[in-house]
Design an enzyme around this catalytic site. Structure first.
Site, short mmCIF file in Angstrom:
data_model
loop_
_atom_site.label_atom_id
_atom_site.label_comp_id
_atom_site.label_asym_id
_atom_site.label_seq_id
_atom_site.Cartn_x
_atom_site.Cartn_y
_atom_site.Cartn_z
N SER A 102 45.13 36.23 41.18
CA SER A 102 46.47 35.83 40.77
C SER A 102 46.45 34.52 39.98
CB SER A 102 47.37 35.64 42.01
OG SER A 102 47.48 36.84 42.72
N1 SAH Z 1 44.11 37.49 46.80
C1 SAH Z 1 43.32 37.98 45.69
C2 SAH Z 1 44.16 38.84 44.77
C3 SAH Z 1 43.55 40.19 44.70
S1 SAH Z 1 44.50 41.43 43.83
C4 SAH Z 1 42.62 36.84 44.96
O1 SAH Z 1 42.97 35.67 45.19
O2 SAH Z 1 41.70 37.12 44.19
C5 SAH Z 1 44.97 42.46 45.18
C6 SAH Z 1 43.87 43.12 45.94
O3 SAH Z 1 44.49 44.02 46.88
C7 SAH Z 1 42.92 43.98 45.12
O4 SAH Z 1 41.60 43.50 45.31
C8 SAH Z 1 43.09 45.39 45.70
O5 SAH Z 1 41.88 46.13 45.75
C9 SAH Z 1 43.61 45.09 47.09
N2 SAH Z 1 44.33 46.19 47.76
C10 SAH Z 1 45.18 47.09 47.23
N3 SAH Z 1 45.62 47.94 48.17
C11 SAH Z 1 45.04 47.56 49.35
C12 SAH Z 1 45.08 48.04 50.68
N4 SAH Z 1 45.82 49.07 51.05
N5 SAH Z 1 44.34 47.40 51.62
C13 SAH Z 1 43.56 46.33 51.29
N6 SAH Z 1 43.47 45.84 50.04
C14 SAH Z 1 44.20 46.44 49.08
#
Ligand code: SAH
Length: 213
Positions: A62
């Site tokens: 993000s």
């Molecule tokens: N907090 C992260 C942002 C990652 S983007 C950072 O600081 O880098 C959101 C993430 O949610 C992605 O990696 C995606 O694979 C994950 N995601 C999507 N659906 C999910 C689910 N049902 N359970 C766990 N992770 C999930």
């Protein structure tokens, strides 16, 4: 190669402080945790830019302001256990770990969970545990949680996540469909929950089985 220390401090001032992130604990967390440790070598010079960046597998880290705003709204206390859904790069996890007692983070893509672990290992952090699982079902082993943060856009509040939150606990979650999400602060009460809409935003989608429809 850019001067990361300068770029980081400039980001904290212009993107966070000047836009209203005032909690010293949040600003300190961004000083301690170098975002460039969570970005791939090919785009490392963009580490402190004012936007989300790709982390592989179609996912993104993000924008710094959004990470900071979500942290400030969740406001983890040093005696609190936090659940994060969507570990991604592990940057938000590491930021939370500077304020909370313990952070449990769940990611559905195994390769990203491995990457996050490697990123977090570059820092001296002991209070994080990561798991590969469908986070729409929560993570019941450490429940109930004082706070839950969902870092992917969700069509609704997953029921099991609400169940795993303590009464009085907070959840920060982007709610909506496709690219249209509203960052929402949910407060669990004794007999239900309240919702406060914070701002419009765009996240990658939360995909899983834990939805009612
Ligand atoms: N907090 C992260 C942002 C990652 S983007 C950072 O600081 O880098 C959101 C993430 O949610 C992605 O990696 C995606 O694979 C994950 N995601 C999507 N659906 C999910 C689910 N049902 N359970 C766990 N992770 C999930």
């Amino acid at each position: 190669m850019i001067n990361f220390e300068f770029a980081k401090n400039d980001m904290i001032k212009k993107q966070l402080y000047n836009r209203g992130i005032g909690d010293p604990k949040v600003l300190d967390a961004f000083k301690k945790i170098d975002r460039h440790l969570f970005i791939g070598d090919d785009i490392i010079d963009q580490s402190y830019d004012d936007n989300a960046l790709p982390i592989g597998h179609g996912q993104t880290i993000s924008q710094p302001y959004i990470t900071a705003l979500m942290t400030e709204l969740l406001n983890p206390g040093n005696d609190e256990v936090i659940l994060e859904i969507g570990t991604g790069s592990g940057f938000q996890t590491a930021i939370l770990s500077t304020m909370a007692k313990f952070v449990v983070s769940v990611e559905k893509i195994r390769e990203l969970s491995v990457l996050a672990k490697q990123n977090i290992a570059k820092l001296n952090i002991e209070n994080i545990e990561t798991f590969v699982a469908d986070g729409t079902l929560g993570w019941k082993d450490n429940a109930p949680y004082d706070g839950i943060i969902v870092t992917a856009g969700s069509p609704e509040i997953p029921k099991l996540l609400l169940d795993q939150l303590k009464p009085g606990g907070r959840m920060i979650i982007p709610l909506g469909r496709e690219a249209f999400h509203v960052l929402t602060l949910v407060l669990k009460t004794e007999d239900g929950f309240t919702k406060e809409e914070i701002m419009d935003c765009t996240f990658v989608p939360l995909i899983g089985r834990g939805f009612a429809e």
